[in-house]
Design a protein around this motif. Structure first.
Motif, PDB file in Angstrom:
ATOM      1  N   GLU A  59      47.197   8.487  20.722  1.00 43.58           N
ATOM      2  CA  GLU A  59      48.778   8.768  20.480  1.00 43.58           C
ATOM      3  C   GLU A  59      49.044   7.791  19.159  1.00 43.58           C
ATOM      4  O   GLU A  59      48.810   6.657  19.022  1.00 43.58           O
ATOM      5  CB  GLU A  59      49.581   8.210  21.673  1.00 43.58           C
ATOM      6  N   ILE A  60      49.518   8.433  18.340  1.00 44.36           N
ATOM      7  CA  ILE A  60      49.736   7.807  16.818  1.00 44.36           C
ATOM      8  C   ILE A  60      51.290   8.168  16.256  1.00 44.36           C
ATOM      9  O   ILE A  60      51.470   9.435  16.422  1.00 44.36           O
ATOM     10  CB  ILE A  60      48.912   8.136  15.669  1.00 44.36           C
ATOM     11  N   THR A  82      47.530   4.300  20.544  1.00 45.64           N
ATOM     12  CA  THR A  82      46.707   3.803  21.800  1.00 45.64           C
ATOM     13  C   THR A  82      45.737   5.124  22.023  1.00 45.64           C
ATOM     14  O   THR A  82      45.935   6.230  21.407  1.00 45.64           O
ATOM     15  CB  THR A  82      47.441   3.709  23.193  1.00 45.64           C
ATOM     16  N   THR A  83      44.452   4.883  22.519  1.00 46.01           N
ATOM     17  CA  THR A  83      43.498   5.622  22.924  1.00 46.01           C
ATOM     18  C   THR A  83      43.016   5.855  24.403  1.00 46.01           C
ATOM     19  O   THR A  83      43.190   4.680  25.102  1.00 46.01           O
ATOM     20  CB  THR A  83      42.469   5.610  21.988  1.00 46.01           C
ATOM     21  N   TYR A  84      42.993   6.785  25.030  1.00 49.03           N
ATOM     22  CA  TYR A  84      42.257   7.114  26.331  1.00 49.03           C
ATOM     23  C   TYR A  84      41.738   8.311  26.170  1.00 49.03           C
ATOM     24  O   TYR A  84      41.817   9.512  25.720  1.00 49.03           O
ATOM     25  CB  TYR A  84      43.602   7.094  27.240  1.00 49.03           C
ATOM     26  N   SER A  85      40.579   8.189  27.156  1.00 48.28           N
ATOM     27  CA  SER A  85      39.551   9.304  27.232  1.00 48.28           C
ATOM     28  C   SER A  85      40.422  10.747  28.441  1.00 48.28           C
ATOM     29  O   SER A  85      41.290  10.355  28.812  1.00 48.28           O
ATOM     30  CB  SER A  85      38.434   8.750  27.850  1.00 48.28           C
ATOM     31  N   SER A  86      39.518  11.600  28.194  1.00 54.84           N
ATOM     32  CA  SER A  86      39.800  12.835  29.226  1.00 54.84           C
ATOM     33  C   SER A  86      39.435  12.404  30.681  1.00 54.84           C
ATOM     34  O   SER A  86      38.796  11.272  30.853  1.00 54.84           O
ATOM     35  CB  SER A  86      38.943  13.997  28.930  1.00 54.84           C
ATOM     36  N   PRO A  87      40.157  12.972  31.610  1.00 55.23           N
ATOM     37  CA  PRO A  87      40.041  12.364  33.138  1.00 55.23           C
ATOM     38  C   PRO A  87      38.558  12.574  33.448  1.00 55.23           C
ATOM     39  O   PRO A  87      37.755  13.274  33.060  1.00 55.23           O
ATOM     40  CB  PRO A  87      40.852  13.612  33.911  1.00 55.23           C
ATOM     41  N   ASN A  88      38.182  11.187  34.142  1.00 57.01           N
ATOM     42  CA  ASN A  88      36.903  11.125  34.720  1.00 57.01           C
ATOM     43  C   ASN A  88      35.743  10.842  33.634  1.00 57.01           C
ATOM     44  O   ASN A  88      34.625  11.169  33.718  1.00 57.01           O
ATOM     45  CB  ASN A  88      36.223  12.363  35.444  1.00 57.01           C
ATOM     46  N   THR A  89      36.082  10.491  32.257  1.00 57.84           N
ATOM     47  CA  THR A  89      35.238  10.324  31.251  1.00 57.84           C
ATOM     48  C   THR A  89      35.574   8.861  30.596  1.00 57.84           C
ATOM     49  O   THR A  89      36.473   8.320  30.787  1.00 57.84           O
ATOM     50  CB  THR A  89      35.154  11.339  30.186  1.00 57.84           C
ATOM     51  N   ALA A  90      34.417   8.405  29.965  1.00 56.38           N
ATOM     52  CA  ALA A  90      34.822   7.248  29.268  1.00 56.38           C
ATOM     53  C   ALA A  90      34.039   7.364  27.687  1.00 56.38           C
ATOM     54  O   ALA A  90      32.858   7.256  27.587  1.00 56.38           O
ATOM     55  CB  ALA A  90      34.252   5.954  29.990  1.00 56.38           C
ATOM     56  N   ALA A 124      49.875  11.792  11.405  1.00 55.27           N
ATOM     57  CA  ALA A 124      48.924  11.507  12.553  1.00 55.27           C
ATOM     58  C   ALA A 124      47.796  12.362  12.721  1.00 55.27           C
ATOM     59  O   ALA A 124      46.573  12.215  13.031  1.00 55.27           O
ATOM     60  CB  ALA A 124      49.761  11.784  13.922  1.00 55.27           C
ATOM     61  N   SER A 125      47.978  13.707  12.232  1.00 54.62           N
ATOM     62  CA  SER A 125      46.801  14.790  12.391  1.00 54.62           C
ATOM     63  C   SER A 125      45.616  14.623  11.432  1.00 54.62           C
ATOM     64  O   SER A 125      44.692  14.968  11.407  1.00 54.62           O
ATOM     65  CB  SER A 125      47.371  16.250  12.217  1.00 54.62           C
TER      66      SER A 125
END
Length: 323
Positions: A59-60, A82-90, A124-125
Motif C-alpha cells: 500500500e503506497i 506498508t507491505t503484507y503477503s498473500s493469505p497463508n504465505t510469508a 505508486a504503480s
C-alpha cells in the motif's frame, strides 16, 4: 457520519555503515507476514526491495499495488507504505537502504534538489517493478545484493557502480511516468476530490524532514519548520510527535549527532569544530546531547570507534578517492 480515521504513520530509522554507506538486510529472517499492519511506516533512507518468493500487496499513497516473486520495489525516503503477503504465505525479501544524495552527489552531475524523486510526483504503480517488464532493474538489484554478500575483492567498487546504474534506471522509469504520452488519456483529468484524497496519504511533515536532512547544520526554529509544512506551530508539534514519536527539536539534535558520529570517525577535526559543523551553538550543549543519545562523551566514542576500525571513512569521497 463519523470521519474516517487517519492512518497512523511510524518512522523507522536505519543507520548506514560508516565505511560503505549502503545497508543490506537479507536472509531467512526477512519475511513479510500475511497480517496487515495497522500502521503505515517510512524510512530515513531510500529503500530498494527484492521479492524472492510468494506475493502480496504493498500500500503506497492510498493505492494497493500487488507484488510477486521477482519484483523490485523502489521507495524514496519519507514515503509512507506498508507491505503484507498473500493469505497463508510469508514472502521473502532482501532490502537495500542508502542515501542517493550522500552516495552519488560527486558522481551524478545534477542539482541536489533533483537527486531524489519528488514525493508528490511518485506514482505508486511505478514503485513495484517486475523482472519480466524491467529485466535490467532486476538484474542490477540482484547483482548488488550478491556483491555485498560475497564480499569478493573490490566488491564495494563493483556494488557502487551497479547501484548508481540501478538508481539512474529507476529515475528514468519514474520520469517517464510524467510523460503525457505514456498515460491513459481517460486518466489525464482526475476529479479534484480524488486528487485531494490521494494527497491525504502524503506525509504532511515531509518538508520539515527534508529541510532537517539537508540543512541540519543551519539555525532553525520550530515556527520555521511549521511554516514549511503550512501548519500552525501547535498543530505541527502535535503531528510531528504523532508521526515521529519524538519532538522536532529532539529529531533535529539526533540528526546532528548522527552526522557528528560520521565526522568523529572519519576526520581528525576537533570535537569543538565538529560540534559547530553539525549545528550546535555551544560545545556544552553538544556534549550533553551526544552523551544523552549515545551514552558516552564524543571523545570516548571517537576513541572506541577508531579502535574498532582504524581505516573506516564515512564520506563517499574517501571511498572513491574522488575530489
Amino acid at each position: 457520519m463519523p470521519k474516517p480515521k487517519k492512518p497512523v504513520i511510524e518512522y523507522r530509522h536505519y543507520s548506514l555503515p560508516i565505511d560503505f554507506p549502503v545497508l543490506l538486510l537479507s536472509g531467512e529472517r526477512w519475511k513479510i507476514s500475511d497480517i496487515k499492519s495497522k500502521h503505515l511506516h517510512f524510512h530515513n533512507h531510500m529503500e530498494i526491495g527484492i521479492c524472492y518468493s510468494d506475493g502480496g500487496v504493498m500500500e503506497i499513497k492510498g493505492e494497493r499495488v500487488p507484488f510477486r516473486a521477482g519484483d523490485v520495489t523502489f521507495l524514496p525516503r519519507y514515503l509512507p507504505h506498508t507491505t503484507y503477503s498473500s493469505p497463508n504465505t510469508a514472502s521473502r525479501w532482501a532490502y537495500l537502504f542508502f542515501s542517493p544524495e550522500e552516495l552519488f552527489q560527486h558522481s551524478l552531475k545534477m542539482p541536489q534538489t533533483t537527486m531524489e524523486p519528488n514525493l508528490r510526483a511518485i506514482q505508486a504503480s511505478r514503485c513495484v517493478l517486475h523482472k519480466d517488464q524491467y529485466p535490467k532493474v532486476y538484474t542490477l538489484a540482484i547483482s548488488i545484493v550478491e556483491e555485498i554478500q560475497r564480499q569478493s575483492p573490490f566488491y564495494r567498487e563493483s556494488a557502487y557502480g551497479l547501484l548508481m546504474s540501478l538508481y539512474i534506471e529507476l529515475l528514468r522509469i519514474q520520469s517517464s511516468d510524467e510523460n503525457i504520452h505514456s498515460r491513459d488519456p481517460n486518466q489525464l483529468e482526475q476529479p479534484q476530490e480524488t486528487e485531494l484524497q490521494n494527497r491525504q496519504h502524503d506525509l504532511v511533515i515531509s518538508p520539515a524532514l527534508e529541510f532537517i536532512t539537508r540543512s541540519y547544520m543551519m539555525p532553525v526554529t520550530i515556527d520555521e519548520l511549521a511554516e514549511l509544512c503550512h501548519l500552525s506551530t501547535t498543530h505541527f508539534r502535535r503531528k510531528f510527535q504523532e508521526i515521529m514519536g519524538t519532538t522536532p527539536l529532539d529529531f533535529l539534535n539526533s540528526t546532528r549527532v548522527e552526522e557528528a558520529c560520521k565526522r568523529l570517525k572519519s576526520t581528525d577535526a576537533s570535537v569543538l569544530s565538529i560540534s559547530e559543523q553539525v549545528g550546535f551553538r555551544s560545545i556544552s550543549s553538544f556534549n550533553r546531547c551526544f552523551a544523552r543519545l549515545i551514552g558516552e562523551s564524543p571523545k570516548a566514542w571517537r576513541t572506541g570507534a577508531h579502535m574498532e576500525a582504524q581505516s573506516a571513512k564515512a564520506s563517499i569521497l574517501a571511498f572513491t578517492g574522488w575530489v
